[in-house]
Design a protein around this motif. Structure first.
Motif, mmCIF file in Angstrom:
data_model
loop_
_atom_site.group_PDB
_atom_site.id
_atom_site.type_symbol
_atom_site.label_atom_id
_atom_site.label_comp_id
_atom_site.label_asym_id
_atom_site.label_seq_id
_atom_site.Cartn_x
_atom_site.Cartn_y
_atom_site.Cartn_z
ATOM 1 N N ARG A 8 37.630 -4.139 32.787
ATOM 2 C CA ARG A 8 37.463 -3.968 34.213
ATOM 3 C C ARG A 8 37.563 -2.483 34.506
ATOM 4 N N THR A 11 35.481 -2.391 36.836
ATOM 5 C CA THR A 11 35.710 -3.818 36.982
ATOM 6 C C THR A 11 34.552 -4.591 36.398
ATOM 7 N N GLU A 101 41.055 -10.807 43.388
ATOM 8 C CA GLU A 101 41.673 -9.784 44.235
ATOM 9 C C GLU A 101 42.114 -8.604 43.379
ATOM 10 N N PRO A 102 41.981 -7.377 43.912
ATOM 11 C CA PRO A 102 42.381 -6.204 43.135
ATOM 12 C C PRO A 102 43.830 -6.354 42.655
ATOM 13 N N ASN A 103 44.114 -5.872 41.490
ATOM 14 C CA ASN A 103 45.441 -5.910 40.866
ATOM 15 C C ASN A 103 45.884 -7.295 40.415
ATOM 16 N N HIS A 104 45.020 -8.311 40.564
ATOM 17 C CA HIS A 104 45.381 -9.640 40.079
ATOM 18 C C HIS A 104 44.852 -9.897 38.676
ATOM 19 N N HIS A 106 43.970 -7.902 34.750
ATOM 20 C CA HIS A 106 43.965 -6.713 33.899
ATOM 21 C C HIS A 106 42.991 -6.980 32.776
ATOM 22 N N LYS A 109 42.493 -6.309 27.660
ATOM 23 C CA LYS A 109 43.780 -6.584 27.010
ATOM 24 C C LYS A 109 43.586 -7.679 25.973
#
Ligand code: FAD
Length: 305
Positions: A8, A11, A101-104, A106, A109
Protein backbone atom coordinates in the motif's frame (compact mmCIF):
# COMPACT_ATOMS: atom_id res chain seq x y z
CA UNK A 1 -8.23 -13.33 -1.99
CA UNK A 2 -5.21 -11.86 -3.53
CA UNK A 3 -2.07 -13.63 -4.52
CA UNK A 4 1.35 -12.08 -4.61
CA UNK A 5 2.64 -9.05 -2.84
CA UNK A 6 0.36 -6.80 -0.88
CA UNK A 7 1.52 -3.28 -0.97
CA UNK A 8 0.00 0.00 0.00
CA UNK A 9 2.59 2.25 -1.05
CA UNK A 10 0.93 4.50 -1.22
CA UNK A 11 -2.01 2.18 -1.40
CA UNK A 12 -2.09 -0.75 -3.66
CA UNK A 13 -2.95 -4.41 -3.78
CA UNK A 14 -1.16 -6.44 -6.41
CA UNK A 15 -2.49 -9.61 -7.92
CA UNK A 16 -1.80 -12.31 -10.46
CA UNK A 17 -3.55 -11.59 -13.73
CA UNK A 18 -6.22 -14.24 -13.32
CA UNK A 19 -9.96 -13.75 -13.52
CA UNK A 20 -12.56 -15.23 -11.21
CA UNK A 21 -16.16 -16.19 -11.62
CA UNK A 22 -17.98 -14.90 -8.57
CA UNK A 23 -21.09 -17.01 -8.27
CA UNK A 24 -24.60 -15.80 -7.32
CA UNK A 25 -24.05 -16.73 -3.64
CA UNK A 26 -20.76 -14.74 -3.63
CA UNK A 27 -22.55 -11.73 -5.04
CA UNK A 28 -25.32 -11.92 -2.44
CA UNK A 29 -22.73 -12.23 0.33
CA UNK A 30 -20.96 -9.12 -0.97
CA UNK A 31 -24.21 -7.17 -0.87
CA UNK A 32 -24.87 -8.29 2.68
CA UNK A 33 -21.39 -7.37 3.91
CA UNK A 34 -21.51 -3.92 2.33
CA UNK A 35 -23.50 -2.86 -0.76
CA UNK A 36 -20.48 -0.78 -1.83
CA UNK A 37 -18.50 -4.01 -2.41
CA UNK A 38 -21.18 -5.25 -4.78
CA UNK A 39 -21.32 -1.88 -6.52
CA UNK A 40 -17.54 -2.06 -7.05
CA UNK A 41 -17.90 -5.59 -8.39
CA UNK A 42 -20.60 -4.49 -10.82
CA UNK A 43 -18.48 -1.57 -11.99
CA UNK A 44 -15.57 -3.82 -12.94
CA UNK A 45 -17.05 -7.23 -13.83
CA UNK A 46 -17.58 -8.39 -17.41
CA UNK A 47 -21.11 -9.66 -17.88
CA UNK A 48 -22.40 -12.36 -20.20
CA UNK A 49 -24.04 -11.02 -23.34
CA UNK A 50 -26.58 -13.81 -23.86
CA UNK A 51 -30.16 -12.68 -23.25
CA UNK A 52 -32.29 -14.37 -20.58
CA UNK A 53 -34.86 -17.00 -21.55
CA UNK A 54 -38.61 -16.41 -21.31
CA UNK A 55 -38.43 -16.94 -17.52
CA UNK A 56 -35.68 -14.35 -17.05
CA UNK A 57 -32.98 -16.99 -16.54
CA UNK A 58 -29.45 -16.33 -17.88
CA UNK A 59 -27.00 -18.99 -19.08
CA UNK A 60 -23.89 -19.17 -16.84
CA UNK A 61 -21.75 -22.11 -17.81
CA UNK A 62 -22.07 -24.42 -20.77
CA UNK A 63 -19.93 -27.50 -21.23
CA UNK A 64 -19.98 -29.87 -24.18
CA UNK A 65 -18.06 -33.04 -24.83
CA UNK A 66 -14.81 -32.36 -26.65
CA UNK A 67 -13.90 -35.96 -27.43
CA UNK A 68 -15.30 -38.65 -29.64
CA UNK A 69 -17.54 -40.64 -29.72
CA UNK A 70 -20.19 -38.16 -28.66
CA UNK A 71 -18.29 -34.99 -29.42
CA UNK A 72 -20.47 -31.84 -29.13
CA UNK A 73 -23.05 -33.49 -26.86
CA UNK A 74 -24.05 -31.37 -23.82
CA UNK A 75 -22.37 -32.19 -20.49
CA UNK A 76 -23.48 -29.30 -18.36
CA UNK A 77 -25.61 -26.19 -18.54
CA UNK A 78 -25.82 -24.01 -15.44
CA UNK A 79 -28.25 -21.09 -15.45
CA UNK A 80 -29.37 -18.46 -13.00
CA UNK A 81 -31.63 -15.45 -12.68
CA UNK A 82 -28.51 -13.35 -11.97
CA UNK A 83 -26.54 -12.62 -15.15
CA UNK A 84 -23.26 -14.55 -15.41
CA UNK A 85 -20.09 -12.53 -14.93
CA UNK A 86 -16.38 -12.73 -14.36
CA UNK A 87 -13.95 -10.22 -12.91
CA UNK A 88 -10.22 -9.65 -13.12
CA UNK A 89 -8.94 -10.22 -9.59
CA UNK A 90 -6.77 -7.12 -9.58
CA UNK A 91 -9.75 -4.97 -10.52
CA UNK A 92 -11.84 -6.43 -7.71
CA UNK A 93 -9.01 -5.82 -5.23
CA UNK A 94 -8.71 -2.21 -6.42
CA UNK A 95 -12.38 -1.72 -5.58
CA UNK A 96 -11.95 -3.35 -2.14
CA UNK A 97 -8.88 -1.23 -1.39
CA UNK A 98 -10.92 1.91 -2.01
CA UNK A 99 -13.19 0.94 0.89
CA UNK A 100 -10.48 0.40 3.50
CA UNK A 101 -10.29 3.25 5.96
CA UNK A 102 -6.85 4.86 6.19
CA UNK A 103 -4.65 3.30 8.90
CA UNK A 104 -6.84 0.19 9.08
CA UNK A 105 -4.54 -1.84 6.85
CA UNK A 106 -0.79 -2.30 6.63
CA UNK A 107 0.51 -3.63 3.36
CA UNK A 108 3.77 -5.25 2.32
CA UNK A 109 3.89 -7.25 5.57
CA UNK A 110 4.69 -10.95 5.68
CA UNK A 111 3.78 -12.84 8.85
CA UNK A 112 6.45 -15.27 10.01
CA UNK A 113 5.06 -16.32 13.39
CA UNK A 114 1.93 -16.07 15.50
CA UNK A 115 2.38 -16.67 19.26
CA UNK A 116 -0.38 -16.98 21.80
CA UNK A 117 0.91 -17.02 25.35
CA UNK A 118 -2.07 -17.49 27.61
CA UNK A 119 -5.39 -15.68 27.68
CA UNK A 120 -4.05 -12.80 29.79
CA UNK A 121 -1.49 -11.75 27.20
CA UNK A 122 -1.97 -10.31 23.72
CA UNK A 123 -1.24 -12.47 20.68
CA UNK A 124 2.11 -11.51 19.14
CA UNK A 125 2.58 -11.35 15.38
CA UNK A 126 6.12 -11.41 14.02
CA UNK A 127 6.77 -10.03 10.54
CA UNK A 128 9.57 -10.76 8.07
CA UNK A 129 10.79 -7.15 8.27
CA UNK A 130 11.55 -7.62 11.99
CA UNK A 131 8.53 -5.70 13.26
CA UNK A 132 5.91 -7.09 15.63
CA UNK A 133 2.27 -6.34 16.41
CA UNK A 134 -0.10 -7.23 19.24
CA UNK A 135 -3.64 -8.48 18.72
CA UNK A 136 -6.68 -9.59 20.72
CA UNK A 137 -7.56 -12.11 18.03
CA UNK A 138 -6.15 -13.23 14.68
CA UNK A 139 -7.91 -14.45 11.54
CA UNK A 140 -5.63 -16.21 9.07
CA UNK A 141 -6.36 -16.23 5.36
CA UNK A 142 -3.10 -17.82 4.34
CA UNK A 143 -3.11 -21.44 3.27
CA UNK A 144 -0.24 -23.49 4.72
CA UNK A 145 0.79 -24.27 1.08
CA UNK A 146 -0.70 -21.40 -1.77
CA UNK A 147 -3.38 -23.38 -3.75
CA UNK A 148 -1.48 -23.22 -7.03
CA UNK A 149 2.01 -24.65 -7.50
CA UNK A 150 2.96 -24.54 -11.15
CA UNK A 151 0.03 -26.34 -12.74
CA UNK A 152 -0.81 -28.46 -9.71
CA UNK A 153 -4.03 -27.75 -7.88
CA UNK A 154 -4.06 -28.68 -4.22
CA UNK A 155 -6.86 -29.10 -1.75
CA UNK A 156 -6.85 -29.39 2.02
CA UNK A 157 -8.19 -32.42 3.82
CA UNK A 158 -11.26 -31.43 5.89
CA UNK A 159 -10.00 -29.47 8.89
CA UNK A 160 -11.37 -30.78 12.23
CA UNK A 161 -11.72 -27.21 13.51
CA UNK A 162 -11.45 -23.65 12.15
CA UNK A 163 -9.90 -22.15 15.26
CA UNK A 164 -7.52 -22.74 18.11
CA UNK A 165 -7.47 -20.35 21.03
CA UNK A 166 -7.80 -16.84 19.66
CA UNK A 167 -6.53 -17.67 16.17
CA UNK A 168 -9.08 -18.59 13.50
CA UNK A 169 -8.62 -19.65 9.90
CA UNK A 170 -10.93 -18.88 7.02
CA UNK A 171 -10.87 -18.79 3.22
CA UNK A 172 -8.34 -21.09 1.59
CA UNK A 173 -6.44 -21.37 4.88
CA UNK A 174 -9.46 -23.28 6.20
CA UNK A 175 -10.87 -25.03 3.15
CA UNK A 176 -8.67 -24.72 0.05
CA UNK A 177 -10.35 -26.72 -2.67
CA UNK A 178 -9.89 -27.75 -6.25
CA UNK A 179 -11.20 -25.17 -8.70
CA UNK A 180 -13.67 -27.33 -10.64
CA UNK A 181 -16.72 -25.45 -9.42
CA UNK A 182 -15.26 -21.93 -9.57
CA UNK A 183 -16.39 -21.14 -6.06
CA UNK A 184 -13.47 -21.05 -3.59
CA UNK A 185 -13.49 -17.27 -3.51
CA UNK A 186 -17.25 -17.40 -3.04
CA UNK A 187 -16.81 -19.54 0.06
CA UNK A 188 -14.23 -17.04 1.32
CA UNK A 189 -16.69 -14.18 0.84
CA UNK A 190 -19.35 -16.17 2.73
CA UNK A 191 -16.84 -16.75 5.55
CA UNK A 192 -16.23 -13.01 5.62
CA UNK A 193 -19.94 -12.27 5.90
CA UNK A 194 -20.44 -14.54 8.92
CA UNK A 195 -17.23 -13.44 10.65
CA UNK A 196 -17.92 -9.75 10.01
CA UNK A 197 -21.45 -9.97 11.43
CA UNK A 198 -20.31 -11.87 14.54
CA UNK A 199 -17.41 -9.53 15.27
CA UNK A 200 -19.55 -6.46 14.60
CA UNK A 201 -22.38 -7.55 16.86
CA UNK A 202 -20.54 -9.09 19.81
CA UNK A 203 -17.73 -6.55 20.00
CA UNK A 204 -20.16 -3.64 19.77
CA UNK A 205 -19.16 -1.50 22.77
CA UNK A 206 -22.82 -0.82 23.62
CA UNK A 207 -23.54 -4.53 23.87
CA UNK A 208 -20.34 -5.26 25.74
CA UNK A 209 -21.50 -2.91 28.50
CA UNK A 210 -24.45 -5.13 29.37
CA UNK A 211 -23.01 -8.59 28.79
CA UNK A 212 -20.72 -10.45 31.07
CA UNK A 213 -18.29 -12.10 28.63
CA UNK A 214 -14.80 -10.64 28.45
CA UNK A 215 -12.81 -10.18 25.22
CA UNK A 216 -11.22 -13.62 25.36
CA UNK A 217 -14.49 -15.43 26.05
CA UNK A 218 -16.26 -13.45 23.34
CA UNK A 219 -13.50 -14.33 20.86
CA UNK A 220 -13.70 -18.05 21.67
CA UNK A 221 -17.45 -18.02 21.30
CA UNK A 222 -17.40 -16.08 18.03
CA UNK A 223 -14.89 -18.53 16.56
CA UNK A 224 -16.89 -21.50 17.83
CA UNK A 225 -20.11 -20.16 16.26
CA UNK A 226 -18.28 -19.31 13.03
CA UNK A 227 -16.74 -22.77 12.72
CA UNK A 228 -19.99 -24.53 13.53
CA UNK A 229 -21.93 -22.89 10.72
CA UNK A 230 -19.13 -22.60 8.16
CA UNK A 231 -17.36 -25.95 8.39
CA UNK A 232 -20.19 -28.06 7.06
CA UNK A 233 -20.95 -25.87 4.04
CA UNK A 234 -17.38 -25.08 3.04
CA UNK A 235 -16.27 -28.71 3.42
CA UNK A 236 -19.26 -29.95 1.44
CA UNK A 237 -18.09 -27.60 -1.29
CA UNK A 238 -14.55 -29.06 -1.11
CA UNK A 239 -16.01 -32.54 -1.51
CA UNK A 240 -18.31 -31.72 -4.42
CA UNK A 241 -15.62 -29.71 -6.19
CA UNK A 242 -13.27 -32.72 -6.10
CA UNK A 243 -16.03 -34.98 -7.27
CA UNK A 244 -16.80 -32.60 -10.15
CA UNK A 245 -13.16 -32.79 -11.20
CA UNK A 246 -13.24 -36.57 -11.15
CA UNK A 247 -16.50 -36.71 -13.14
CA UNK A 248 -15.19 -34.35 -15.82
CA UNK A 249 -11.87 -36.16 -16.17
CA UNK A 250 -13.26 -39.68 -16.21
CA UNK A 251 -11.83 -40.56 -12.81
CA UNK A 252 -15.08 -40.93 -10.86
CA UNK A 253 -15.93 -44.59 -10.25
CA UNK A 254 -19.27 -45.52 -11.80
CA UNK A 255 -19.41 -42.56 -14.21
CA UNK A 256 -18.42 -43.25 -17.80
CA UNK A 257 -16.98 -40.66 -20.18
CA UNK A 258 -20.22 -40.61 -22.14
CA UNK A 259 -21.68 -37.08 -22.20
CA UNK A 260 -25.11 -38.35 -21.11
CA UNK A 261 -23.63 -40.14 -18.09
CA UNK A 262 -21.55 -37.14 -17.03
CA UNK A 263 -24.48 -34.82 -17.60
CA UNK A 264 -26.68 -36.83 -15.24
CA UNK A 265 -24.12 -36.41 -12.44
CA UNK A 266 -23.50 -32.73 -13.19
CA UNK A 267 -27.16 -31.76 -13.25
CA UNK A 268 -28.16 -29.43 -10.39
CA UNK A 269 -24.71 -29.79 -8.80
CA UNK A 270 -24.45 -26.05 -8.13
CA UNK A 271 -28.02 -25.44 -6.88
CA UNK A 272 -27.30 -25.97 -3.18
CA UNK A 273 -24.29 -23.71 -3.41
CA UNK A 274 -25.73 -20.87 -5.46
CA UNK A 275 -29.20 -20.70 -3.89
CA UNK A 276 -28.63 -20.43 -0.21
CA UNK A 277 -30.13 -18.36 2.55
CA UNK A 278 -27.10 -16.44 3.75
CA UNK A 279 -29.00 -14.40 6.32
CA UNK A 280 -30.14 -17.69 7.86
CA UNK A 281 -26.51 -18.78 8.15
CA UNK A 282 -25.69 -15.57 10.01
CA UNK A 283 -28.73 -16.04 12.26
CA UNK A 284 -27.69 -19.63 13.01
CA UNK A 285 -24.24 -18.45 14.06
CA UNK A 286 -25.72 -15.77 16.31
CA UNK A 287 -28.11 -18.28 17.84
CA UNK A 288 -25.19 -20.55 18.71
CA UNK A 289 -23.33 -17.63 20.30
CA UNK A 290 -26.33 -16.44 22.30
CA UNK A 291 -27.39 -19.88 23.53
CA UNK A 292 -23.96 -20.49 25.04
CA UNK A 293 -23.79 -16.93 26.35
CA UNK A 294 -27.22 -17.30 27.96
CA UNK A 295 -26.41 -20.67 29.56
CA UNK A 296 -23.18 -19.23 31.01
CA UNK A 297 -25.04 -16.25 32.43
CA UNK A 298 -27.64 -18.61 33.94
CA UNK A 299 -24.94 -20.82 35.48
CA UNK A 300 -23.16 -17.77 36.90
CA UNK A 301 -26.44 -16.49 38.39
CA UNK A 302 -27.23 -19.91 39.87
CA UNK A 303 -23.82 -20.30 41.43
CA UNK A 304 -23.89 -16.84 43.00
CA UNK A 305 -27.47 -17.34 44.37
C1 FAD B 1 -6.81 -22.02 -11.00
C2 FAD B 1 -7.79 -21.50 -10.00
C3 FAD B 1 -8.97 -20.90 -10.47
C4 FAD B 1 -9.92 -20.43 -9.54
N1 FAD B 1 -11.06 -19.84 -10.02
C5 FAD B 1 -12.00 -19.41 -9.15
C6 FAD B 1 -13.20 -18.79 -9.62
O1 FAD B 1 -13.41 -18.60 -10.81
N2 FAD B 1 -14.12 -18.42 -8.69
C7 FAD B 1 -13.93 -18.59 -7.34
O2 FAD B 1 -14.84 -18.25 -6.54
N3 FAD B 1 -12.78 -19.15 -6.88
C8 FAD B 1 -11.81 -19.56 -7.75
N4 FAD B 1 -10.64 -20.12 -7.27
C9 FAD B 1 -10.42 -20.21 -5.82
C10 FAD B 1 -9.98 -18.85 -5.26
O3 FAD B 1 -8.88 -18.33 -5.98
C11 FAD B 1 -9.57 -19.01 -3.77
O4 FAD B 1 -10.52 -19.79 -3.10
C12 FAD B 1 -9.49 -17.63 -3.11
O5 FAD B 1 -8.48 -16.85 -3.73
C13 FAD B 1 -9.20 -17.78 -1.60
O6 FAD B 1 -9.03 -16.50 -1.05
P1 FAD B 1 -8.16 -16.31 0.27
O7 FAD B 1 -8.22 -14.86 0.60
O8 FAD B 1 -8.59 -17.28 1.30
O9 FAD B 1 -6.67 -16.77 -0.10
P2 FAD B 1 -5.65 -16.10 -1.13
O10 FAD B 1 -6.38 -15.52 -2.30
O11 FAD B 1 -4.62 -17.16 -1.40
O12 FAD B 1 -5.03 -14.89 -0.30
C14 FAD B 1 -4.06 -15.10 0.71
C15 FAD B 1 -3.15 -13.88 0.73
O13 FAD B 1 -2.23 -13.97 1.83
C16 FAD B 1 -0.95 -13.52 1.36
N5 FAD B 1 0.08 -14.14 2.21
C17 FAD B 1 0.66 -15.36 2.06
N6 FAD B 1 1.54 -15.60 3.04
C18 FAD B 1 1.52 -14.49 3.85
C19 FAD B 1 2.22 -14.14 5.04
N7 FAD B 1 3.11 -14.97 5.62
N8 FAD B 1 1.96 -12.94 5.59
C20 FAD B 1 1.06 -12.08 5.06
N9 FAD B 1 0.34 -12.38 3.94
C21 FAD B 1 0.59 -13.56 3.34
C22 FAD B 1 -0.86 -13.99 -0.05
O14 FAD B 1 0.09 -13.22 -0.76
C23 FAD B 1 -2.29 -13.73 -0.52
O15 FAD B 1 -2.40 -12.40 -0.95
C24 FAD B 1 -9.68 -20.58 -8.16
C25 FAD B 1 -8.49 -21.17 -7.70
C26 FAD B 1 -7.56 -21.63 -8.60
C27 FAD B 1 -6.31 -22.26 -8.09
Amino acid sequence: MCQGELSRGATKFSELGAGAVLSPNSQRAMQLIDPRIFEGFQRRAAFGVDPPDENGIFPWMTMTKGQSLDIGEPVMQWNHEIRGSTIHRAHFLDELAELIEPNHAHFGKSVTKISENGDDNPIILNFKDGTTAEADLVIELVPDHGTTLGWSIWEMPPAPTYYKGRVAIMGDAAHASTSYQDAGAGQTIEDSLVMERLLGKYFDPEREKVHALDTVETTHLIFQAFGTVRRHRSQKFQTTSSETGRILTGAEPGVSMKAADMSKRMDGRQDWMWNYDQEMQVKDAMLIFEEVEWSRARNAANSSA
